[in-house]
Design an enzyme around this catalytic site. Sequence first.
Site: not given
Length: 341
Positions: A11-12, A82, A84, A125-127, A150, A154, A179, A189, A276
Amino acid sequence: MKLVVTGGAGFIGSCFVRLALRERWAEQVINLDKLTYAGNLENVTEVSDHPGYSFVQADICDEDAVNRLFATESPDAVIHFAAESHVDRSIHSPDPVIRTNVNGTFTLLEAARRHRVPRFIHVSTDEVYGSVDPPHEADEGYPLHTSSPYSASKAGSDLLALSYHTTYKLNVSVTRASNNYGPFQFPEKLIPLMISNALEDKPLPVYGDGQQVRDWLYVEDHCRAVFAVLEKGALGEIYNIGGNCSLPNIEVVRRILKATGKPESLITRVADRPGHDRRYALTNAKLTRQTGWHPRVNFDTGLMNTIEWYRRNQEWVRRIKTGEYRHFYELNYTNRARELA
Ligand code: NAD
Ligand code: TYD
């Protein structure tokens, strides 16, 4: 400039490849992608005949393939997308997530060190900051607190990338975006899943109470920010990239229903995701201050563009939604719906 872009069929990454050639950020772009379930060469049709574009199908964990590529091409920079990238898949099966996100990043960093690649952008990612309590916003020094395989993978790869700057003086920068949404996003997503289900009059599965908050960033804005870091970012530094648009999930879903003209009765509450994160929030003040970048596309415009794209590209969605996707959907959603029943 000659760039190796990993994950350029996703996607990105595919948005970055298209923009890099369209806007002449680079003369040559080599797309290195394994073509997993999320990789799709249809995403780069726009550039497939461009003289500066080439594609190499390989796994970033494949040391020989990566070293061969860096030795023959001597790229000026590696832009590493790249991964997952899906939290739910990482919960169902963490193995490929750890392998690609941690070992794959390690393989690329080692090859970049060996072949003296001048610049390496590690896209994250901000995650990695985990759930951030209001009214706080994570800056780049905010503690890491990962909840899913995930986000943990990261965070691990971010630290590894930064260690290659500290220890080996590899010219690494790390970006942490919020996101993303926009055309060509795999419909696993939140936003593409809800749009494509709404267009097909299928239930829209909202996890838990739907009050989880995410910051939404249009994919082109993300890619422009990564390019700004490549051009102007400091070495060994981290840059947050946010869209300045925090919304609870249920609000995003309602806006999609309104924009597609579908009824709210399509909303279906399903069991919550384990672990979550409640709220992601970040500040991109450092990036704006140092590079002048700021998000250009507001959420309403971005969402309209995205819905319009999915409306016009239902064949693209239909081809994805066969086979493997159906298996994943069953695994992720049938049990969730049952758990709540
Ligand atoms: P995506 O899942 O759409 O695409 C991932 C791409 O990587 C696919 O083309 C896939 O084939 C490729 N790939 C996967 N494993 C590979 C391997 N072992 N070797 C080579 N190629 C492989 O992902 P995306 O949403 O485009 O995300 C791209 C990057 O941006 C990821 O690093 C992700 O962590 C990060 N990110 C994503 C978001 C988001 O909202 N999607 C937000 C912030 C950061
Ligand atoms: P997602 O797009 O998977 O991104 P991330 O987990 O990386 O933030 O999910 C965004 C939010 O939407 C997250 O809070 C989980 C929620 N969500 C749903 O409620 N239903 C769904 O079917 C999906 C895929 C996500």
